[in-house]
Design an enzyme around this catalytic site. Structure first.
Site, PDB file in Angstrom:
ATOM      1  N   HIS A  40       9.211  -3.028  -5.202  1.00 48.67           N
ATOM      2  CA  HIS A  40      10.666  -2.793  -5.942  1.00 48.67           C
ATOM      3  C   HIS A  40      11.520  -2.790  -4.665  1.00 48.67           C
ATOM      4  O   HIS A  40      12.596  -3.666  -5.298  1.00 48.67           O
ATOM      5  CB  HIS A  40      10.751  -0.928  -6.336  1.00 48.67           C
ATOM      6  N   VAL A 179       4.396  -8.115  -4.901  1.00 47.70           N
ATOM      7  CA  VAL A 179       4.001  -7.453  -3.628  1.00 47.70           C
ATOM      8  C   VAL A 179       2.578  -6.797  -3.444  1.00 47.70           C
ATOM      9  O   VAL A 179       2.305  -5.929  -4.400  1.00 47.70           O
ATOM     10  CB  VAL A 179       5.081  -6.641  -3.018  1.00 47.70           C
ATOM     11  N   SER A 188       1.611  -0.433  -6.926  1.00 49.48           N
ATOM     12  CA  SER A 188       2.039   0.186  -8.168  1.00 49.48           C
ATOM     13  C   SER A 188       2.177   1.482  -7.925  1.00 49.48           C
ATOM     14  O   SER A 188       1.580   2.257  -7.156  1.00 49.48           O
ATOM     15  CB  SER A 188       0.808   0.006  -9.149  1.00 49.48           C
TER      16      SER A 188
HETATM   17  P1  AMP Z   1       8.165  -0.157 -12.687  1.00 51.16           P
HETATM   18  O1  AMP Z   1       9.093   1.077 -12.010  1.00 51.16           O
HETATM   19  O2  AMP Z   1       6.602   0.073 -12.333  1.00 51.16           O
HETATM   20  O3  AMP Z   1       8.466   0.058 -14.041  1.00 51.16           O
HETATM   21  O4  AMP Z   1       8.669  -1.437 -12.022  1.00 51.16           O
HETATM   22  C1  AMP Z   1       9.905  -1.773 -12.022  1.00 51.16           C
HETATM   23  C2  AMP Z   1      10.104  -3.341 -11.549  1.00 51.16           C
HETATM   24  O5  AMP Z   1       9.281  -3.316 -10.304  1.00 51.16           O
HETATM   25  C3  AMP Z   1       9.414  -4.244 -12.746  1.00 51.16           C
HETATM   26  O6  AMP Z   1      10.272  -5.220 -12.817  1.00 51.16           O
HETATM   27  C4  AMP Z   1       7.959  -4.436 -12.105  1.00 51.16           C
HETATM   28  O7  AMP Z   1       7.542  -5.519 -12.531  1.00 51.16           O
HETATM   29  C5  AMP Z   1       8.449  -4.253 -10.587  1.00 51.16           C
HETATM   30  N1  AMP Z   1       7.219  -4.233  -9.609  1.00 51.16           N
HETATM   31  C6  AMP Z   1       6.361  -3.220  -9.830  1.00 51.16           C
HETATM   32  N2  AMP Z   1       5.446  -3.327  -8.809  1.00 51.16           N
HETATM   33  C7  AMP Z   1       5.617  -4.419  -8.311  1.00 51.16           C
HETATM   34  C8  AMP Z   1       4.961  -5.136  -7.115  1.00 51.16           C
HETATM   35  N3  AMP Z   1       3.839  -5.047  -6.577  1.00 51.16           N
HETATM   36  N4  AMP Z   1       5.413  -6.436  -6.890  1.00 51.16           N
HETATM   37  C9  AMP Z   1       6.515  -6.707  -7.293  1.00 51.16           C
HETATM   38  N5  AMP Z   1       7.238  -6.323  -8.418  1.00 51.16           N
HETATM   39  C10 AMP Z   1       6.669  -5.177  -8.972  1.00 51.16           C
END
Ligand code: AMP
Length: 283
Positions: A40, A179, A188
């Protein structure tokens, strides 16, 4: 660096955005569900490079969780999240309540047809309708110049690009590469559900997918290589496969053999309390 601001209401965010706009500043938006990690932070720092002011949103959106999914146990770490946003160069966090986003009488759905049917959409019915509902609201609420999304959720990114195009939402959508940890495991928020032994297993997921992507690019028949990869993922210790598929990167149509089009391998699999997803370029 200006002071970090926390908005709880749409009104507060809009007032600040108007002030920034009047000062001639551009605005970047980074929607998240919190539980932030360096993936993030990469979105925030990318946004800070491209825009004068960056707002990250933290909202665990109930409408994108299905029955029996992890809505209640999803990490909620607001104070740490705000520090991470600030450290990555963000200026503000928008942290609305559920009633701020979905007040009594809320009745509108946003649905992107086609792209939402396959991959994660097939096993998580309604999930992407929840995503498009909340992301369309966030984009309209913030009125940002650009919004940043991770390629880790490639299908989500494709769906959001379609939605923004179809609804003439005047925000540029920017994808940011995944990432990973030093072993290639995609970061994640849900990796926190895994114990040390499960993390070791999880780290094989990307290795197996990368090898399959390589073999498909070398001329292998996609369905066969995906089936082989699925078996290897199970052999590594995963409990169950949701899908391993090779698809066009943009239309998400199934691919049998790679040609000139941009192709990716997509996978989702269950490991203990977590469902992991990942995708890699086939080239
Ligand atoms: P989330 O909070 O998991 O819904 O993710 C919020 C944003 O962060 C989304 O656009 C995801 O695709 C991005 N995101 C989550 N994990 C990663 C990662 N490992 N690398 C890059 N972006 C990420």
């Amino acid at each position: 660096m200006t002071d970090f601001i926390t908005f709880r209401t749409v009104n507060e965010m809009r007032t600040q955005v108007a002030t920034w706009r009047n000062a001639g500043l551009t605005i970047g938006l980074v929607p998240t569900m919190g539980g932030l990690h360096s993936g993030h932070q990469k979105l925030v720092s990318r946004a800070a490079k491209k825009c004068d002011r960056v707002i990250a949103t933290i909202f665990v959106n109930p409408t994108q969780f299905g029955a029996g999914e992890d809505l209640d146990s999803y990490p909620r770490t607001e104070i740490e999240d705000c520090k991470m946003i600030m450290d990555a160069g963000g200026n503000a966090a928008f942290i609305p309540s559920v009633s701020e986003m979905y007040p009594d009488g809320f009745a509108t759905t946003v649905q992107v047809a086609g792209l939402t049917d396959m991959l994660c959409g097939a096993t998580r019915p309604g999930h992407f309708d929840g995503v498009t509902q909340v992301v369309s609201k966030l984009l309209i609420q913030a009125g940002a110049d650009m919004a940043f999304f991770g390629e880790k959720d490639w299908q989500q990114l494709a769906i959001i690009r379609r939605m923004v195009l179809d609804l003439d939402i005047p925000t540029k959508i920017v994808g940011v590469p995944t990432v990973r940890d030093e072993f290639g495991l995609a970061l994640s928020s849900r990796n926190g559900y895994l114990d040390a032994a499960q993390i070791e297993i999880a780290r094989q997921f990307n290795v197996i997918l990368r090898k399959a992507a390589y073999d498909i690019a070398a001329g292998g028949f996609a369905a066969d290589e995906c089936a082989k990869a699925a078996q290897l993922i199970l052999d590594a210790g995963f409990d169950r496969i949701d899908y391993v598929e090779c698809r066009d990167a943009h239309s998400l149509e199934l691919i049998e053999r790679v040609d000139d089009e941009e192709t990716r391998i997509f996978a989702a699999a269950y490991l203990g309390p977590a469902r992991l997803i990942d995708n890699h370029s086939v080239s």
